[in-house]
Design a protein around this motif. Structure first.
Motif, PDB file in Angstrom:
ATOM      1  N   ILE A 198     -16.116  48.588  -8.699  1.00  0.00           N
ATOM      2  CA  ILE A 198     -15.054  48.271  -8.269  1.00  0.00           C
ATOM      3  C   ILE A 198     -14.753  47.353  -8.120  1.00  0.00           C
ATOM      4  O   ILE A 198     -14.276  46.450  -7.520  1.00  0.00           O
ATOM      5  CB  ILE A 198     -13.861  49.168  -8.087  1.00  0.00           C
ATOM      6  CG1 ILE A 198     -15.191  50.884  -7.750  1.00  0.00           C
ATOM      7  CG2 ILE A 198     -12.824  49.270  -8.334  1.00  0.00           C
ATOM      8  CD1 ILE A 198     -13.635  51.684  -6.878  1.00  0.00           C
ATOM      9  N   CYS A 199     -13.724  46.831 -10.175  1.00  0.00           N
ATOM     10  CA  CYS A 199     -12.663  45.225  -9.639  1.00  0.00           C
ATOM     11  C   CYS A 199     -11.904  44.930  -8.920  1.00  0.00           C
ATOM     12  O   CYS A 199     -10.977  46.488  -8.992  1.00  0.00           O
ATOM     13  CB  CYS A 199     -12.201  45.635 -11.360  1.00  0.00           C
ATOM     14  SG  CYS A 199     -12.037  43.653 -11.577  1.00  0.00           S
ATOM     15  N   PRO A 200     -11.874  44.675  -8.470  1.00  0.00           N
ATOM     16  CA  PRO A 200     -10.982  44.567  -6.989  1.00  0.00           C
ATOM     17  C   PRO A 200      -9.548  43.445  -7.200  1.00  0.00           C
ATOM     18  O   PRO A 200      -8.813  43.049  -7.002  1.00  0.00           O
ATOM     19  CB  PRO A 200     -11.342  44.018  -5.652  1.00  0.00           C
ATOM     20  CG  PRO A 200     -12.357  43.126  -6.810  1.00  0.00           C
ATOM     21  CD  PRO A 200     -12.902  43.372  -7.539  1.00  0.00           C
ATOM     22  N   LEU A 201      -9.607  43.114  -8.596  1.00  0.00           N
ATOM     23  CA  LEU A 201      -8.907  41.999  -9.251  1.00  0.00           C
ATOM     24  C   LEU A 201      -7.347  42.705  -9.708  1.00  0.00           C
ATOM     25  O   LEU A 201      -6.838  41.778  -9.923  1.00  0.00           O
ATOM     26  CB  LEU A 201      -9.389  41.018 -10.199  1.00  0.00           C
ATOM     27  CG  LEU A 201     -10.584  40.600  -9.702  1.00  0.00           C
ATOM     28  CD1 LEU A 201     -10.882  39.600 -10.796  1.00  0.00           C
ATOM     29  CD2 LEU A 201     -10.280  39.986  -8.949  1.00  0.00           C
ATOM     30  N   CYS A 202      -7.130  43.725 -10.105  1.00  0.00           N
ATOM     31  CA  CYS A 202      -5.447  44.446 -10.486  1.00  0.00           C
ATOM     32  C   CYS A 202      -5.789  46.275 -10.710  1.00  0.00           C
ATOM     33  O   CYS A 202      -7.063  46.529 -10.292  1.00  0.00           O
ATOM     34  CB  CYS A 202      -5.031  43.584 -12.038  1.00  0.00           C
ATOM     35  SG  CYS A 202      -5.444  44.477 -13.477  1.00  0.00           S
ATOM     36  N   GLU A 203      -4.808  46.246 -10.955  1.00  0.00           N
ATOM     37  CA  GLU A 203      -4.645  47.687 -10.124  1.00  0.00           C
ATOM     38  C   GLU A 203      -4.812  48.779 -11.258  1.00  0.00           C
ATOM     39  O   GLU A 203      -4.798  50.392 -11.240  1.00  0.00           O
ATOM     40  CB  GLU A 203      -3.280  48.074 -10.817  1.00  0.00           C
ATOM     41  CG  GLU A 203      -2.448  47.592  -9.416  1.00  0.00           C
ATOM     42  CD  GLU A 203      -0.659  47.567  -9.806  1.00  0.00           C
ATOM     43  OE1 GLU A 203      -0.424  48.472  -9.832  1.00  0.00           O
ATOM     44  OE2 GLU A 203      -0.110  46.523  -9.243  1.00  0.00           O
ATOM     45  N   ALA A 204      -6.051  48.387 -12.441  1.00  0.00           N
ATOM     46  CA  ALA A 204      -6.559  48.801 -13.599  1.00  0.00           C
ATOM     47  C   ALA A 204      -7.665  49.516 -13.153  1.00  0.00           C
ATOM     48  O   ALA A 204      -8.229  51.291 -13.343  1.00  0.00           O
ATOM     49  CB  ALA A 204      -6.956  47.748 -14.832  1.00  0.00           C
ATOM     50  N   CYS A 205      -8.477  48.703 -11.972  1.00  0.00           N
ATOM     51  CA  CYS A 205      -9.043  49.161 -11.870  1.00  0.00           C
ATOM     52  C   CYS A 205     -10.242  49.828 -11.886  1.00  0.00           C
ATOM     53  O   CYS A 205     -11.535  50.633 -11.650  1.00  0.00           O
ATOM     54  CB  CYS A 205      -9.194  50.972 -10.355  1.00  0.00           C
ATOM     55  SG  CYS A 205      -8.164  50.395  -9.254  1.00  0.00           S
ATOM     56  N   CYS A 206     -10.587  48.655 -12.664  1.00  0.00           N
ATOM     57  CA  CYS A 206     -11.927  49.231 -13.035  1.00  0.00           C
ATOM     58  C   CYS A 206     -13.540  49.143 -13.172  1.00  0.00           C
ATOM     59  O   CYS A 206     -13.700  48.173 -12.034  1.00  0.00           O
ATOM     60  CB  CYS A 206     -12.467  47.785 -15.136  1.00  0.00           C
ATOM     61  SG  CYS A 206     -10.161  47.745 -15.409  1.00  0.00           S
ATOM     62  N   GLY A 207     -14.085  49.513 -13.518  1.00  0.00           N
ATOM     63  CA  GLY A 207     -15.914  50.001 -13.268  1.00  0.00           C
ATOM     64  C   GLY A 207     -16.708  48.975 -13.522  1.00  0.00           C
ATOM     65  O   GLY A 207     -17.102  48.973 -14.900  1.00  0.00           O
ATOM     66  N   ILE A 212     -13.240  46.531 -19.634  1.00  0.00           N
ATOM     67  CA  ILE A 212     -12.967  45.756 -19.079  1.00  0.00           C
ATOM     68  C   ILE A 212     -11.997  44.112 -19.796  1.00  0.00           C
ATOM     69  O   ILE A 212     -12.395  44.056 -20.326  1.00  0.00           O
ATOM     70  CB  ILE A 212     -14.255  44.425 -17.637  1.00  0.00           C
ATOM     71  CG1 ILE A 212     -14.963  44.356 -19.097  1.00  0.00           C
ATOM     72  CG2 ILE A 212     -14.715  45.316 -17.218  1.00  0.00           C
ATOM     73  CD1 ILE A 212     -15.912  43.435 -19.028  1.00  0.00           C
ATOM     74  N   CYS A 213     -11.411  43.802 -18.953  1.00  0.00           N
ATOM     75  CA  CYS A 213     -10.955  42.270 -18.710  1.00  0.00           C
ATOM     76  C   CYS A 213     -11.516  41.022 -18.195  1.00  0.00           C
ATOM     77  O   CYS A 213     -12.109  41.149 -18.353  1.00  0.00           O
ATOM     78  CB  CYS A 213      -9.590  42.350 -18.461  1.00  0.00           C
ATOM     79  SG  CYS A 213      -9.119  41.530 -17.149  1.00  0.00           S
ATOM     80  N   PRO A 214     -11.029  40.192 -19.344  1.00  0.00           N
ATOM     81  CA  PRO A 214     -11.903  38.877 -18.592  1.00  0.00           C
ATOM     82  C   PRO A 214     -11.881  38.507 -17.751  1.00  0.00           C
ATOM     83  O   PRO A 214     -13.312  37.929 -16.992  1.00  0.00           O
ATOM     84  CB  PRO A 214     -11.542  37.255 -19.783  1.00  0.00           C
ATOM     85  CG  PRO A 214     -10.364  38.412 -20.885  1.00  0.00           C
ATOM     86  CD  PRO A 214     -10.092  39.796 -20.426  1.00  0.00           C
ATOM     87  N   LYS A 215     -10.513  38.719 -16.504  1.00  0.00           N
ATOM     88  CA  LYS A 215     -11.035  39.018 -15.661  1.00  0.00           C
ATOM     89  C   LYS A 215     -12.164  39.228 -14.191  1.00  0.00           C
ATOM     90  O   LYS A 215     -12.861  38.677 -13.258  1.00  0.00           O
ATOM     91  CB  LYS A 215     -10.011  39.105 -14.798  1.00  0.00           C
ATOM     92  CG  LYS A 215      -8.655  37.974 -14.926  1.00  0.00           C
ATOM     93  CD  LYS A 215      -8.106  38.058 -14.190  1.00  0.00           C
ATOM     94  CE  LYS A 215      -7.034  39.442 -14.214  1.00  0.00           C
ATOM     95  NZ  LYS A 215      -6.360  40.102 -15.527  1.00  0.00           N
ATOM     96  N   GLY A 216     -12.541  40.475 -14.916  1.00  0.00           N
ATOM     97  CA  GLY A 216     -13.485  41.260 -14.685  1.00  0.00           C
ATOM     98  C   GLY A 216     -15.680  40.302 -14.347  1.00  0.00           C
ATOM     99  O   GLY A 216     -15.811  40.212 -13.132  1.00  0.00           O
ATOM    100  N   SER A 259      -0.782  42.668 -18.503  1.00  0.00           N
ATOM    101  CA  SER A 259      -0.713  43.286 -16.648  1.00  0.00           C
ATOM    102  C   SER A 259      -1.906  43.878 -16.702  1.00  0.00           C
ATOM    103  O   SER A 259      -2.626  43.849 -15.530  1.00  0.00           O
ATOM    104  CB  SER A 259       0.502  43.613 -16.606  1.00  0.00           C
ATOM    105  OG  SER A 259       1.111  44.554 -16.626  1.00  0.00           O
ATOM    106  N   ASN A 260      -1.845  45.128 -17.706  1.00  0.00           N
ATOM    107  CA  ASN A 260      -3.323  45.853 -17.406  1.00  0.00           C
ATOM    108  C   ASN A 260      -3.120  47.230 -16.444  1.00  0.00           C
ATOM    109  O   ASN A 260      -3.602  48.208 -15.659  1.00  0.00           O
ATOM    110  CB  ASN A 260      -4.595  45.723 -16.606  1.00  0.00           C
ATOM    111  CG  ASN A 260      -5.591  44.925 -18.004  1.00  0.00           C
ATOM    112  OD1 ASN A 260      -5.694  45.988 -19.030  1.00  0.00           O
ATOM    113  ND2 ASN A 260      -5.853  43.671 -18.362  1.00  0.00           N
ATOM    114  N   GLY A 261      -1.652  46.998 -16.546  1.00  0.00           N
ATOM    115  CA  GLY A 261      -0.472  48.182 -15.350  1.00  0.00           C
ATOM    116  C   GLY A 261      -0.211  48.236 -14.117  1.00  0.00           C
ATOM    117  O   GLY A 261      -1.354  46.645 -13.714  1.00  0.00           O
TER     118      GLY A 261
HETATM  119  S1  SF4 Z   1      -8.394  45.142 -16.318  1.00  0.00           S
HETATM  120 FE1  SF4 Z   1      -9.280  43.134 -15.663  1.00  0.00          FE
HETATM  121  S2  SF4 Z   1      -9.004  42.734 -13.177  1.00  0.00           S
HETATM  122 FE2  SF4 Z   1      -8.404  44.514 -13.887  1.00  0.00          FE
HETATM  123  S3  SF4 Z   1      -9.542  45.732 -13.473  1.00  0.00           S
HETATM  124 FE3  SF4 Z   1     -10.714  45.994 -15.156  1.00  0.00          FE
HETATM  125  S4  SF4 Z   1     -11.499  43.929 -15.110  1.00  0.00           S
HETATM  126 FE4  SF4 Z   1     -10.703  44.191 -13.040  1.00  0.00          FE
END
Ligand code: SF4
Ligand SMILES: Nc1nc2c(c(=O)[nH]1)N[C@H]1C(S)=C(S)[C@@H](COP(=O)(O)OP(=O)(O)OC[C@H]3O[C@@H](n4cnc5c(=O)[nH]c(N)nc54)[C@H](O)[C@@H]3O)O[C@H]1N2
Ligand SMILES: Nc1nc2c(c(=O)[nH]1)N[C@H]1C(S)=C(S)[C@@H](COP(=O)(O)OP(=O)(O)OC[C@H]3O[C@@H](n4cnc5c(=O)[nH]c(N)nc54)[C@H](O)[C@@H]3O)O[C@H]1N2
Ligand SMILES: [Mo]
Length: 730
Positions: free
Chosen positions: A8-17, A43-47, A175-177
């Protein structure tokens, strides 16, 4: 050998797999996990940038201790020995309040930091707890607490079923929410529109989200409470208010009607910058829509009427019959850790504030915290209970809070500062000891907070993708060691035993006679895993950690379902539509209806490739066009002689910065937008990539005195500035 790991991506609140491809111990690549039941591959570029973070040579791998003014590497033993030499004497001599704890945003994304950080706070017994919450969402937590009985009972739009979504002060496209876990917002918003639904965005900037919407309405920064008061007035005035199914569960509708009497759309229009006809039209649209939701986020919180605006968002949801209805604003039901699934359903103690006050300004405690903007004065101001030591956990307030220069100077006055961080940055450079965390790929993950705010109910756990480096403790173990030092057991205490004791104590408190059986059932697990297993078993779906671990793509617990009255924890067992403290606070906007708009104000802006202050050191995100620009409307640019790409001096009552100008008609005239979290030119930080393009620090323009008095939240939006061209620097 190539393997894959799910994380799980820990970077923002979207919590993408995420799906991580590993070549032995090397990270070969990171992509979205298509089979993830919650994020579906988005995902976004941060993942993918977690690879850069994992490999970043500036990321700390060993503890640092300050010797002769310089931070030098040391062993874990020596780092804790240093703390043991210095921390207990300060507490012994000056009492528990002399030690402060500051908690930053990434802690919300780490089960170990969240659960064990709270334990450390309890062990310290200090009134001086500060966090990013008072730079962010405290107004929403307070209004939700007053209305629904718990700080995290925050309704979120049921986006997959709504016909009309109104967004204020949020830009989920960037912000991805937030306070709304909604991976792939774009896809969901497009689906909404494809089925004939509409999206309206109220924002002083035509943001990326506004671009996607059917309608964008400019609002004067800080004007949301006025706009919403006008909207509520119109609902009553035009006999549009209907409580529907909730009628039996709502208290205070008449009191609210009386309270908004002086805020007719025609009276608030100038103050919010939205004409009365538009306010009435939006009121009618919300009232007549079969399924609609209003969502307000950081722009509505970081202003002087933040709690009022946050409250009114949900008041509109209630009055239009859309709260707790499919397609409206609904309460998620999380599998673990949600207070609104614990205890007796439908009634509770509600919330209280002000159990303590800050020493210098007398700011009331809210949700166990004091306002971040009080931190510097609590260190600077002499007195017995002055803050003399500080433990900073995953926070960078020197950049992320107003007047960081003052805070930086205050940090230098501390007798001891301990940082739990992964970098030497603008804040941790002041520390005497830095205890580094690990790469996110080296720790397991379960989101404690975000399933309580998610567009759909789900439970998902990920194992560490890679083992922790030998000898490097997990962060929760470091926190336990700090607790052991505070408790007087010493740095070399058996922390596993301490963990057992704390867990047994906590379980006994909530489970009473069932504690023993609960502990026995979870006995195979240790640390945060055990707390998670206990919470899952006690949760509304009666899951176990083993079950959740067996489904790394997540366990889908279904779409959001109506929860009133069961979700409520107010003493009355009702939704409080007119909490007395909020009605009383209406005197402020009533006295402020005629305030003229300053010629120029500044607001913040989030960008997809940035994350508050701490991801500017990652090459894959830092590359490309320079992003820390000041967006200025063409009319303002012409008036002020500013040119696109030119340099400008921006000054406020609190400070000044220099920033590159980007002329754009996406801004409301009179409003400038500058991202926050920049200003990486400070000496002593070790951020090689970030320092190449430091950017301007928005927070140097903001002061610590402007707060929403109810929530203690900082005012970060709508602060008056002046801008002048910097000739010769272009
Ligand atoms: S939107 Fe980007 S930063 Fe946020 S959880 Fe998904 S991949 Fe990670
Ligand atoms: N003007 C203005 N200011 C703002 C905002 C705004 O909109 N405008 N937004 C506000 C908001 S919403 C927030 S949440 C705050 C955020 O402000 P902070 O809470 O201060 O968060 P960051 O600036 O992201 O700093 C995070 C810190 O955590 C460290 N870190 C990252 N990962 C880990 C880890 O795994 N373990 C440990 N121990 N440390 C880690 C980073 O190195 C960094 O030092 O900023 C606020 N400031
Ligand atoms: N890429 C990226 N994602 C992030 C973060 C990040 O730094 N970068 N930070 C994370 C954090 S900590 C948080 S809290 C969330 C925040 O997530 P969001 O709440 O979506 O925050 P922003 O993207 O800053 O959007 C705020 C919007 O409010 C507008 N605004 C400013 N002032 C006002 C006002 O007075 N009224 C109204 N109506 N609008 C106003 C701004 O123009 C902006 O478009 O994002 C999280 N996600
Ligand atoms: Mo935040």
């Amino acid at each position: 050998m190539t393997t894959t790991a799910l994380r799980i991506c820990p970077l923002c609140e979207a919590c993408c797999g995420l799906e991580i491809t590993l070549d032995g111990a090397r990270v070969a690549g990171i992509r979205g996990h298509d089979a993830d039941g919650f994020s579906g591959g988005y995902i976004c570029p941060k993942g993918p940038a977690l690879k850069d973070l994992h490999e970043d040579p500036d990321r700390l791998r060993a503890p640092l201790v300050k010797r002769g003014g310089r931070l030098v590497e040391t062993s874990w033993e020596e780092a804790f020995a240093e703390i043991e030499r210095r921390l207990p004497p300060i507490r012994a001599q000056h009492g528990p309040h002399s030690v402060a704890q500051v908690i930053g945003n990434p802690a919300a994304h780490k089960i170990g930091l969240l659960l064990y950080g709270a334990r450390l706070a309890r062990a310290l017994g200090t009134r001086n707890i500060f966090s990013a919450s008072t730079l962010d969402q405290m107004p929403k937590q307070l209004s939700a607490g007053l209305m629904f009985g718990h700080w995290l009972s925050i309704p979120v739009p049921d986006i997959e079923r709504t016909d009309l979504l109104m967004i204020l002060g949020a830009n989920p496209m960037a912000s991805n929410g937030s306070l709304w876990t909604v991976p792939d917002f774009r896809g969901k918003a497009q689906a909404l529109r494809a089925r004939g639904g509409k999206m309206v965005v109220i924002d002083p900037r035509r943001s990326e989200t506004a671009e996607l919407a059917d309608r964008h309405v400019f609002i004067r920064p800080g004007g949301d409470a006025f706009f919403l008061l006008g909207l509520v007035h119109a609902l009553f005035d035009e006999k549009l208010a209907r409580l529907g199914r909730l009628a039996a569960h709502v208290d205070g509708a008449e009191a609210l009607e009386r309270a908004v009497g002086g805020f007719a759309p025609e009276r608030v229009a100038a103050r919010c910058g939205i004409d009365a006809a538009t306010i009435r039209e939006l009121a009618r649209a919300l009232a007549s829509a079969e399924r609609a939701a209003v969502y307000g986020r950081i722009g509505t919180c970081t202003q002087e009427y933040g709690t009022l605006a946050s409250w009114l968002v949900d008041a509109v949801n209630v009055l239009t019959g859309h709260l707790d209805e499919p397609g409206g604003a609904m309460f998620p039901k999380a599998a673990a850790f949600a207070a609104n699934t614990a205890g007796a359903p439908g009634k509770g103690r509600g919330i209280t504030t002000g159990r303590r006050k800050s020493r210098v300004s007398g700011a009331p405690e809210v949700f166990g915290e004091l306002p971040m903007t009080c931190l510097a004065e609590e260190i600077e101001t002499p007195g017995d209970e002055r803050i003399r030591a500080l433990i900073a956990i995953a926070g960078n307030p020197v950049l992320s809070s107003p007047n960081g220069a003052r805070l930086a100077a205050a940090l230098e006055k501390l007798e001891l500062m301990i940082s739990l961080d992964i970098y030497v940055n603008e804040t941790s450079r002041h520390a005497d000891v830095i205890l580094p965390g690990v790469s996110p790929l080296e720790e397991p993950h379960y989101d404690v907070a975000f399933p309580q705010l998610a567009y759909r109910n789900f439970a998902r756990y990920s194992e560490a993708a890679l083992p922790r480096p030998a000898g490097h403790p997990a962060e929760w173990e470091n926190l336990l060691r700090l607790i052991a030092i505070v408790d007087g057991r010493g740095a070399n205490a058996d922390v596993a035993q301490l963990d057992d004791e704390l867990t047994a104590h906590e379980v006994a408190r909530v489970a009473g006679p069932f504690a023993e059986a609960a502990l026995a059932a979870s006995a195979r697990h240790r640390g945060p895993d055990r707390l998670l297993d206990l919470a899952l078993r006690a949760g509304p779906y009666r899951l176990t950690l083993d079950e959740v671990k067996a489904a790394p793509q997540g366990i889908d617990l279904g779409p959001l379902a109506p929860r009133v009255p069961e979700v409520l924890r107010t003493p009355s067992g009702k939704i409080e539509l007119a909490p007395p403290s909020l009605l009383a606070d209406l005197a402020r906007p009533a006295a402020d209806l005629a305030r003229p708009a300053p010629a120029l104000v500044v607001v913040g802006r989030r960008q997809l490739r940035s994350n508050n202050s701490w991801m500017h050191n990652l090459p894959s995100l830092a590359k490309g066009p320079f992003r820390c620009t000041a967006l200025v409307h063409p009319d303002d640019a012409a008036r002020l002689g500013l040119t696109d790409g030119g340099e400008a001096r921006i000054a406020s009552a609190h400070g000044e910065v220099r920033a590159r100008v980007e002329v754009s008609d996406e801004m409301m005239p009179g409003v400038v937008s500058l991202p926050h979290g920049w200003g990486h030119e400070l000496a002593g930080a070790r951020l090689t990539v970030a320092a190449e393009r430091p950017g301007a620090n928005l927070n140097a323009l903001l002061g610590v005195d402007a707060r929403d008095p109810l929530s203690g939240n900082a005012v970060l939006s709508g602060v008056a500035i002046e801008m002048t061209a910097e000739r010769g620097r272009e």
